[in-house]
Design an enzyme around this catalytic site. Structure first.
Site, PDB file in Angstrom:
ATOM      1  N   ASP A 116       0.875  -1.168   0.000  1.00 43.12           N
ATOM      2  CA  ASP A 116       0.000   0.000   0.000  1.00 43.12           C
ATOM      3  C   ASP A 116       0.923   1.232   0.000  1.00 43.12           C
ATOM      4  O   ASP A 116       2.139   1.097   0.188  1.00 43.12           O
ATOM      5  CB  ASP A 116      -0.893  -0.046   1.242  1.00 43.12           C
ATOM      6  CG  ASP A 116      -1.843   1.138   1.341  1.00 43.12           C
ATOM      7  OD1 ASP A 116      -2.261   1.639   0.283  1.00 43.12           O
ATOM      8  OD2 ASP A 116      -2.150   1.567   2.465  1.00 43.12           O
ATOM      9  N   ASP A 118      -0.140   4.902   1.478  1.00 39.28           N
ATOM     10  CA  ASP A 118      -0.309   5.776   2.638  1.00 39.28           C
ATOM     11  C   ASP A 118      -0.062   5.028   3.939  1.00 39.28           C
ATOM     12  O   ASP A 118      -0.660   3.978   4.198  1.00 39.28           O
ATOM     13  CB  ASP A 118      -1.719   6.369   2.648  1.00 39.28           C
ATOM     14  CG  ASP A 118      -1.960   7.286   1.468  1.00 39.28           C
ATOM     15  OD1 ASP A 118      -1.276   8.309   1.372  1.00 39.28           O
ATOM     16  OD2 ASP A 118      -2.826   6.950   0.634  1.00 39.28           O
ATOM     17  N   ALA A 269     -17.276  14.961   5.429  1.00 39.42           N
ATOM     18  CA  ALA A 269     -16.394  16.133   5.365  1.00 39.42           C
ATOM     19  C   ALA A 269     -14.927  15.712   5.318  1.00 39.42           C
ATOM     20  O   ALA A 269     -14.134  16.252   4.534  1.00 39.42           O
ATOM     21  CB  ALA A 269     -16.654  17.046   6.563  1.00 39.42           C
ATOM     22  N   HIS A 274      -9.943  15.172   1.305  1.00 43.29           N
ATOM     23  CA  HIS A 274      -8.706  14.484   0.914  1.00 43.29           C
ATOM     24  C   HIS A 274      -8.107  15.039  -0.385  1.00 43.29           C
ATOM     25  O   HIS A 274      -6.882  15.212  -0.460  1.00 43.29           O
ATOM     26  CB  HIS A 274      -8.946  12.976   0.819  1.00 43.29           C
ATOM     27  CG  HIS A 274      -8.716  12.271   2.120  1.00 43.29           C
ATOM     28  ND1 HIS A 274      -7.688  11.368   2.331  1.00 43.29           N
ATOM     29  CD2 HIS A 274      -9.379  12.350   3.299  1.00 43.29           C
ATOM     30  CE1 HIS A 274      -7.729  10.926   3.578  1.00 43.29           C
ATOM     31  NE2 HIS A 274      -8.756  11.511   4.184  1.00 43.29           N
ATOM     32  N   ASP A 404      -1.435  -0.785   6.121  1.00 43.23           N
ATOM     33  CA  ASP A 404      -1.606  -0.282   7.495  1.00 43.23           C
ATOM     34  C   ASP A 404      -2.995  -0.542   8.047  1.00 43.23           C
ATOM     35  O   ASP A 404      -3.212  -0.389   9.242  1.00 43.23           O
ATOM     36  CB  ASP A 404      -1.324   1.225   7.542  1.00 43.23           C
ATOM     37  CG  ASP A 404      -2.396   2.031   6.823  1.00 43.23           C
ATOM     38  OD1 ASP A 404      -2.555   1.862   5.601  1.00 43.23           O
ATOM     39  OD2 ASP A 404      -3.101   2.815   7.486  1.00 43.23           O
TER      40      ASP A 404
END
Length: 547
Positions: A116, A118, A269, A274, A404
């Site tokens: 991954d 992030d 929100a 992002h 993660d």
């Protein structure tokens, strides 16, 4: 059992060493050993093995107490136990950069390494949480028309921890253990702690039904029919703080609100901001992303060993390209055989009908051509793990994927596709440094011995015993709070409630074969290394295998 005939009293009288070979501390440091059996999640029997022997027998109690009867006798028993605790050598430190095994993993069987992006390859500085919080807070006011006073509510980075649950019906942020028990003292409405009496009145029980937490299908992924939502990644930490700040504002100002609506508005929100966050990070990458000079060495080591590498991330290509160029260099794609962006995990791992598409860097758009093969140097978009496996032939235990998030990154690939998995848990380094503190070791050690003393005295119904038991229980409660608050004052450790592993830990240990704080911690191991889980002591087994 009468206190006078208990093992701890007998040991004190014989001057023998009862507590040896720090098994429990090992379980605290690496609860991975508990994965071998669900029974291991409850190990009261290990309480006797927390301390390690300093090499010499502890001094005997100054007064031998064969049959304690008076308050003074029980106080002397407590003092003798305390002296024995003080004679013990504390366990050695655990290295914060260690790699922990939940399941045996032989790297010689792994040919393909997947990642991954992030919080796996790119680890962010704390300032990113402030940025996300501020952007989402502003969106609540401008887009959802929340009161402008909310703009004054500041981010508190030490309020929440990863892995908490939000009760969308009751509007409470709670911490659950591996048995779905609420951790009393860690239930919050907004930023205000809800006392135990009110919690028990609301839930009628400390143990929650599985359908309440996971929905009627008992799915590891959030079910829309469940009452609880788990916040399982680091992006959710500022989200939890904003949610609780808003609810606290409504409570203090006596503004009526629906907790489920507030949750969904906050989540929307946070998700909507992002793209704005991506732009700010790309304009000032060094401000937000931690440099990791070992990352290139790690990729080079895998490449030299003939391993295949791939990247599957939910982030857009422009964002990933900026971050990876900062971390690895402009040639970062040379390390990867396949790069897939905006994969929309977990759908990437569950859907079978979504076609994989080629991404055109020049036009920043997705092409409609049919993809017959996955080529190195090209960027792909969406698709599914089924197509990845069919086009590349990468299957089963030959693939090791790192992420993660226990659910969206790891659960499906291990349960449905038999990939091996590794979890990158950034907070682990901080947790281990806290566990290594001498004051924590002392408190946790004494807590275990005091608990054993209570356990072995509790069936003595004499007035003297009950008076002392009350005092000991109060001391135990203070120690439990002390060992909890050292991690986080509101919610304690990510991995433990007072003594049981958390719900987050249970899922982490189920879906991850190994876990560590940073991907480059694997540099110290060869590509043929085998990670072995520790043999955990189950409640019915020996307190320690060492005499």
């Amino acid at each position: 059992m009468c206190a006078a005939g208990s093992p701890i009293v007998s040991a004190l009288l014989r001057h023998n060493v009862l507590l040896r070979a720090g098994g429990v501390l090992r379980s605290w440091y690496s609860i991975s050993s508990l994965c071998a059996s669900p029974c291991n999640l409850n190990y009261r029997s290990e309480a006797r093995t927390f301390a390690t022997d300093g090499g010499a027998s502890a001094p005997a109690a100054s007064t031998q107490i064969s049959h304690p009867k008076t308050v003074s006798d029980f106080q002397k028993l407590h003092e003798a136990t305390k002296k024995k605790f003080q004679s013990k050598k504390l366990p050695s430190d655990v290295h914060p950069d260690a790699v922990f095994a939940c399941n045996e993993l032989d790297l010689s069987e792994v040919q393909v390494y997947g990642f991954d992006y992030d919080y796996t390859l790119a680890c962010y500085k704390p300032i990113l949480e402030d940025l996300l919080y501020n952007l989402a807070r502003e969106m609540l006011v401008k887009r959802f028309r929340y009161p402008e006073d909310i703009l004054q509510l500041e981010y508190e980075p030490n309020f929440a921890v990863r892995g908490l649950h939000y009760d969308v019906e009751k509007g409470l942020l709670v911490k659950l253990d591996s048995f779905l028990q609420l951790q009393l003292g860690s239930v919050y409405r907004g930023r205000t702690k809800v006392e135990a009496d009110e919690v028990l009145k609301l839930y009628h029980n400390r143990l929650l039904p599985i359908a309440y937490v996971e929905g009627p299908n008992n799915s590891y992924r959030h079910n829309t029919n469940s009452k609880m939502v788990q916040l399982a990644d680091l992006f959710s930490v500022p989200e939890m703080c904003l949610l609780c700040n808003v609810i606290e504002y409504f409570e203090r100002n006596r503004i009526d609100y629906n907790p489920e609506i507030v949750f969904h508005d906050t989540r929307t929100a946070m998700g909507s901001c992002h793209p704005i966050m991506h732009g700010k990070v790309m304009r000032n990458t060094e401000k937000y992303i931690e440099r990791n000079p070992k990352l290139v060495k790690f990729f080079e080591k895998l490449q030299q060993a003939g391993k295949n590498l791939f990247l599957v991330t939910n982030s857009p290509y422009s964002f990933v390209n900026c971050g990876m160029s900062f971390l690895v260099g402009s040639n970062w794609r040379d390390f990867f055989d396949v790069v897939i962006v905006q994969a929309r995990k977990p759908k990437f791992f569950t859907d079978e009908s979504r076609p994989i598409r080629l991404f055109d860097e020049r036009t920043q758009s997705h092409l409609w051509d049919r993809v017959f093969k996955l080529e190195k140097g090209k960027i792909y978009y969406e698709g599914s793990v089924r197509q990845l496996q069919e086009l590349k032939g990468w299957r089963g235990h030959s693939v090791l994927y790192f992420g993660d998030h226990p659910y969206s990154d790891l659960a499906d690939v291990t349960l449905k596709h038999s990939w091996r998995t590794g979890a990158i848990i950034s907070e682990l380094a901080h947790e281990i440094k806290t566990l290594n503190r001498e004051d924590f070791k002392m408190s946790a050690n004494w807590l275990q011995m005091l608990t054993q003393l209570i356990e072995e005295t509790q069936d003595d119904d004499s007035e003297a015993a009950q008076i002392c038991l009350k005092e000991w229980m109060e001391e135990r409660d203070q120690l439990r709070n002390k060992t909890k608050n050292v991690f986080n004052e509101q919610f304690g450790s990510v991995f433990r409630t007072y003594h049981n592993p958390t719900y987050f830990s249970r899922r982490l240990f189920r879906f991850a074969d190994i876990y560590t704080s940073d991907i480059t911690n694997l540099l110290k191991f060869s590509t043929t290394h085998t990670f072995y889980p520790r043999r955990g002591v189950m409640p019915h087994e020996y307190a320690s295998h060492f005499i």
